[in-house]
Design a protein around this motif. Structure first.
Motif, PDB file in Angstrom:
ATOM      1  N   HIS A   1       0.842  -1.199   0.000  1.00 16.91           N
ATOM      2  CA  HIS A   1       0.000   0.000   0.000  1.00 16.91           C
ATOM      3  C   HIS A   1       0.869   1.238   0.000  1.00 16.91           C
ATOM      4  CE1 HIS A   1      -2.968  -2.910   0.998  1.00 16.91           C
ATOM      5  NE2 HIS A   1      -2.409  -3.164   2.160  1.00 16.91           N
ATOM      6  N   ASP A   2       0.196   2.366  -0.209  1.00 16.69           N
ATOM      7  CA  ASP A   2       0.909   3.636  -0.074  1.00 16.69           C
ATOM      8  C   ASP A   2       0.935   4.007   1.397  1.00 16.69           C
ATOM      9  OD1 ASP A   2       1.623   4.246  -2.663  1.00 16.69           O
ATOM     10  OD2 ASP A   2      -0.436   4.813  -3.158  1.00 16.69           O
ATOM     11  N   ASP A   3       1.755   4.987   1.691  1.00 19.19           N
ATOM     12  CA  ASP A   3       1.820   5.517   3.042  1.00 19.19           C
ATOM     13  C   ASP A   3       0.420   5.986   3.453  1.00 19.19           C
ATOM     14  OD1 ASP A   3       2.284   6.820   5.334  1.00 19.19           O
ATOM     15  OD2 ASP A   3       4.061   7.874   4.639  1.00 19.19           O
TER      16      ASP A   3
ATOM     17  N   ASP B   1      -0.511   7.716   5.825  1.00 22.61           N
ATOM     18  CA  ASP B   1      -0.543   9.060   6.409  1.00 22.61           C
ATOM     19  C   ASP B   1      -0.865  10.061   5.303  1.00 22.61           C
ATOM     20  OD1 ASP B   1      -0.255  11.355   7.727  1.00 22.61           O
ATOM     21  OD2 ASP B   1       1.813  11.031   8.384  1.00 22.61           O
ATOM     22  N   MET B   2      -2.050  10.595   5.334  1.00 25.57           N
ATOM     23  CA  MET B   2      -2.448  11.524   4.277  1.00 25.57           C
ATOM     24  C   MET B   2      -2.099  12.963   4.628  1.00 25.57           C
ATOM     25  SD  MET B   2      -3.542   9.572   2.012  1.00 25.57           S
ATOM     26  CE  MET B   2      -4.211  10.775   0.875  1.00 25.57           C
TER      27      MET B   2
ATOM     28  N   ARG C   1       2.042   0.351 -11.308  1.00 29.30           N
ATOM     29  CA  ARG C   1       2.433  -0.765 -10.465  1.00 29.30           C
ATOM     30  C   ARG C   1       1.677  -2.006 -10.900  1.00 29.30           C
ATOM     31  NH1 ARG C   1       1.843   2.190  -4.832  1.00 29.30           N
ATOM     32  NH2 ARG C   1       2.327   0.227  -3.834  1.00 29.30           N
TER      33      ARG C   1
ATOM     34  N   ASP D   1      -0.079  11.451  -5.503  1.00 26.22           N
ATOM     35  CA  ASP D   1      -0.659  12.280  -4.468  1.00 26.22           C
ATOM     36  C   ASP D   1       0.281  13.446  -4.202  1.00 26.22           C
ATOM     37  OD1 ASP D   1      -1.841  13.459  -2.375  1.00 26.22           O
ATOM     38  OD2 ASP D   1      -1.933  11.683  -1.093  1.00 26.22           O
TER      39      ASP D   1
ATOM     40  N   ARG E   1      -0.218  16.306  -2.839  1.00 26.86           N
ATOM     41  CA  ARG E   1      -0.304  16.975  -1.554  1.00 26.86           C
ATOM     42  C   ARG E   1       0.613  16.305  -0.538  1.00 26.86           C
ATOM     43  NH1 ARG E   1      -3.283  16.530   2.915  1.00 26.86           N
ATOM     44  NH2 ARG E   1      -3.677  18.462   4.063  1.00 26.86           N
ATOM     45  N   SER E   2       0.474  14.970  -0.431  1.00 23.00           N
ATOM     46  CA  SER E   2       1.336  14.256   0.502  1.00 23.00           C
ATOM     47  C   SER E   2       2.799  14.447   0.130  1.00 23.00           C
ATOM     48  CB  SER E   2       1.009  12.770   0.496  1.00 23.00           C
ATOM     49  OG  SER E   2      -0.296  12.572   0.929  1.00 23.00           O
TER      50      SER E   2
END
Lengths: 458, 441
Positions: free
Chosen positions: A373-375, A377-378, B379, B393, B395-396
């Motif tokens: 998964h991605d991190d 923490d958004m 991926r 993403d 923003r992150s």
């Protein structure tokens, strides 16, 4: 009224008690000459009425003489352990820092004495805590380096009290003052080297790496062996942390870079084997150099890098795959044997726990499927705000210090003299014109420093 | 050809033997060429392709006998042909010894005559005559199969060039010989020299472009090569001014097409290849390349891969293309994979494997490599066999970056302050500080 010659301990104590002037100048002018000329033997005597002279001296008021007594007593062959220990602890609790900074070498000797006594007492660890407090009191600020720093960290290393070293280590050293702290370049090198070792022991590799870089990039015209050893550790820690040897700061002395090339070839070969992410090649290199690693005392770190290569490869897989079976993972990261998927699973579990990767393992089909998964923490929680605010506060603090330093330089005599020379078109003593930038460089290496940087950051 | 240094470089692909050429018709193929390249190409094919060996040698012998004085190569080739013939049980080829002898004599006589002439010209100090003398001598050497000496003679004319026409002639001669020798760095410099002369004719321009393109191809710079091939004017294919001693118009279509596919993105492909009227004429000569490019542009990858596969053996038999075939094909395939995925968020790898005529396992490996090399932002879901585009993403990303930057700023500034203070206090690692320098740890 100057103090007369003293012949006995009683006379000394009398003289001291009569002149309870605690200004530093007074001590330098009147007390030092007396103490200096007295032989070590003198401080071992008792008073005429057979009492301990230390009973009569207040360690806060008479810090310097007190230290002289303690040092002499610690140095005898068979000190009275219990008795002396109480005096030393009392002294470390209540000494006057401004006084003791007049004789930094005596303070170091007291600390060394404490450690000797503690080991005679049969319990080394008892020295750590008092030393921590003493050191905090002794150094002019938390960011100052003193002659006691490296000794203290070394003691922590020897007694394996890594955590106890943190209150000191976690403050970045930025201030260097030779008067009152009695330091030389070796203190700076050793402190950061030992500090890095503590952080390595605690597996805080980021701090360790920073410390090692400080050692390697210290201003130098010859290479200290400490720097070479630091480079060896630096290369391994850098592999653990970044998977490659990160570049050294631009201002690293060329002589150091050169001797690193000559002395640390094995480490550089090993690093390039690691960078290739080829497990076989790394093992070959490991077998070839393991003797050297062992001799340097870096064997444990090297073994960790053998482990880290698998982690790095798994990390790479997370960039490429969303799901992958354990068997495929084991194959992709170069594990062999029947147990390979199991070992791979163990690595992944460890990495999930340490939050290096974010993944879930499902055993419902095909003997284990891993989803990456991605991190999660958004960066949309109050935690983020807190973290950011903390960072901003730190950055502001740092830039304040930079501005302050800038002002100090602006006011300094050297700067004013030099800038006056330039303004009047005069020639510098060196024979050539020097602009502001070069002046700031102050011996080289400071050229990429910009005092306005702090303002621009936010 | 044996001693040319081009061969030393090409040895690494020497072991490739093509058993059956797919579409190659030797007679019509070779009719596009004349002069040395014709012989070289024939000998190259003979070496690489056993089924065509005998025919190729025979054609080479004929060409050598008819239009050159290169008796050494003639004898060598004849020997090789006879070896092959005897090993296969055929009667051996009659070597024309009479021709060899007369040619030997003729060549020697001509050489002596030309050298004497040149000496006279030099004594008379007439620039133009000296130039002509060198040129004739160069031509003669070239005809006798001695490109090294020919190159020397042609280069010597440089000092005697008086008009831009002479310069161009000299450059073209040097380029021709250098290509034969495989000395492409020479080609580069002489192309530049020729291009800088005034009043350059379009035909010459075209020849220079082709020569430069070949040089780029040789050094694996496919993009530059493609650009130059695509800029080549179609005039080069006219019978009166063709460049068939080096390259045929068909080759330009093939080389240009493949290089463009391997290095251009879709937009460039449309603009520079498909909308290029000049190059379209070249493509008419090799319809399968046109199909290939259109197939690629229209994302019909099975057609593309099919055509590529069908023509691969032919390209392996091409004198200039052979050792680039693999990497060109590789690049084209990569491009195709990237382009295939570009409009999608998710792709079923089973279907993708089908379009590319491969198995899912192999495709997965290929894709993984492309992702690690950062060609595809995606991926792989190895479980469901789906390729998913990476969700960016930003923003992150910004948060992460700024937190990292803050840390770095703090650390580097502190290091700077420490360093400055160390310098201020003169705490520099040196040998004679308070006697502590010798205290090494």
């Amino acid at each position: 009224m100057p103090i007369q010659q003293v012949g006995t301990v009683d006379e000394l104590i009398e003289a001291l008690l009569n002149h309870s002037d605690d200004r530093a100048e007074f001590i330098v002018k009147h007390i030092f000459p007396i103490l200096r000329q007295l032989p070590q033997q003198f401080f071992l005597q008792n008073t005429a009425d057979n009492r301990d002279p230390l009973e009569r001296l207040d360690p806060t008021l008479y810090t310097v003489p007190y230290a002289y007594f303690l040092v002499a007593r610690c140095n005898v062959e068979r000190p009275e352990v219990a008795n002396l220990l109480t005096y030393i602890l009392e002294f470390l609790r209540s000494f006057d820092p401004t006084h003791i900074r007049l004789v930094p070498e005596k303070f170091l000797q007291v600390a060394q004495g404490l450690c000797r006594i503690a080991s005679l007492y049969g319990n080394n660890i008892i020295s750590i805590k008092p030393l921590t407090h003493a050191l905090q009191k002794y150094s002019p600020s938390a960011n100052h380096l003193t002659n006691l720093h490296q000794f203290f960290i070394k003691e922590c290393l020897l007694t394996k009290c890594y955590r106890q070293a943190l209150p000191i280590l976690d403050n970045d050293i930025t201030e260097i003052e030779t008067t009152g702290t009695g330091i030389s370049y070796i203190d700076h090198l050793l402190y950061h080297y030992y500090g890095a070792m503590v952080y390595i022991g605690l597996k805080n590799y980021t701090r360790a790496l920073n410390f090692l870089v400080l050692v390697i990039s210290a201003p130098a015209i010859v290479t200290s062996q400490v720097q070479a050893e630091a480079y060896k550790k630096f290369s391994l820690v850098s592999l653990l942390l970044h998977g490659k040897i990160i570049p050294l700061p631009k201002y690293t002395a060329p002589v150091v870079v050169r001797s690193i090339k000559n002395q640390c070839q094995a480490y550089q070969d090993y690093a390039s084997a690691f960078e290739s992410l080829n497990v076989k090649r790394l093992r070959n290199e490991f077998n070839k150099c393991s003797e050297a690693f062992r001799k340097d005392g870096n064997f444990g770190l090297v073994k960790q890098t053998l482990d880290a290569i698998y982690r790095r490869k798994i990390q790479q897989l997370t960039q490429t795959y969303l799901t992958l079976s354990l068997v495929d993972i084991a194959d992709a990261i170069g594990l062999e044997g029947r147990d390979a998927p199991k070992i791979a699973e163990r690595y992944i579990l460890q990495m999930i726990e340490s939050r290096e990767i974010f993944a879930t393992i499902s055993h419902s089909d095909q003997g284990g499927m891993v989803s990456f998964h991605d991190d999660p923490d958004m960066y949309n929680t109050s935690n983020t705000i807190l973290k950011l605010e903390e960072q901003i506060a730190k950055a502001t603090k740092v830039s304040d210090r930079v501005i302050q330093t800038d002002r100090l330089i602006g006011c300094s005599r050297e700067y004013l003299v030099k800038s006056k020379n330039i303004a009047s078109g005069g020639v510098m003593p060196g024979g050539s014109h020097m602009d502001d930038q070069e002046f700031f460089a102050g011996g080289g290496g400071f050229d990429n420093f910009d005092p306005d940087d702090g303002g621009r950051f936010f | 050809m044996e001693d040319s240094n081009a061969n030393a470089k090409r040895k690494r692909t020497l072991d490739i033997i093509v058993d059956s050429p797919n579409n190659l018709d030797l007679d019509s193929y070779i009719a596009n060429y004349k002069g040395h390249t014709k012989v070289d190409r024939l000998l190259f094919i003979a070496k690489r392709c056993p089924p065509l060996q005998i025919d190729a040698y025979k054609l080479a012998l004929q060409e050598l006998r008819d239009s050159s004085l290169d008796h050494n190569k003639y004898l060598n080739t004849a020997n090789k042909l006879n070896e092959v013939l005897t090993s296969q049980g055929y009667p051996s080829y009659p070597v024309d010894n009479a021709w060899v002898e007369t040619t030997q004599k003729r060549a020697k006589a001509a050489l002596e005559r030309l050298e004497v002439e040149l000496k006279n010209f030099k004594n008379n100090l007439i620039k133009e005559s000296i130039r002509m003398g060198h040129n004739d001598l160069g031509d003669h050497y070239y005809n006798c199969g001695n490109p090294t000496n020919a190159l020397k003679c042609f280069s010597r004319t440089r000092d005697y060039c008086t008009t831009s026409k002479h310069v161009i002639e000299m450059c073209l001669n040097v380029i021709k010989v250098s290509i034969e020798l495989g000395n492409f760095s020479h080609v580069h410099s002489y192309v530049i020299k020729a291009e800088s002369t005034p009043d350059i004719q379009p035909v010459v321009q075209a020849k220079l472009k082709v020569a430069a393109a070949l040089a780029h191809l040789d050094s694996n710079k496919y993009k530059q090569a493609a650009n130059l091939f695509l800029e080549t004017s179609f005039e080069i294919s006219h019978p009166q001014n063709n460049y068939s001693e080096v390259i045929s118009p068909n080759d330009i279509a093939v080389y240009g097409g493949l290089c463009a596919l391997a290095s251009f993105d879709r937009k460039q492909l449309k603009k520079q290849v498909i909308d290029n009227t000049e190059f379209k004429q070249f493509l008419e000569l090799e319809p399968h390349i046109r199909e290939l490019i259109y197939g690629f542009y229209n994302s019909k990858y099975s057609i593309v891969l099919d055509i590529l596969e069908r023509w691969k053996n032919d390209y392996l038999l091409d004198l200039h293309l052979h050792n680039h075939v693999e990497s060109l094909y590789d690049n084209i395939r990569k491009k195709a994979l990237v382009q295939y995925f570009s409009p999608f968020l998710t792709v079923d790898m089973n279907k993708m494997a089908q379009s590319f005529g491969t198995t899912v396992q192999k495709l997965e490996r290929e894709l993984a490599k492309l992702i690690t090399e950062n060609h595809i932002q995606a991926r792989i879901d190895s479980h469901k066999k789906i390729l998913c585009a990476k969700q960016q993403d930003h923003r992150s990303g910004i948060f992460q970056k700024s937190l990292k930057m803050g840390d770095e700023y703090e650390q580097s500034t502190n290091a700077m302050l420490l360093r400055m203070n160390l310098l201020k206090m003169n705490l520099i690692v040196q040998t004679n500080q308070k006697g502590e320098g010798s205290r090494r740890h």
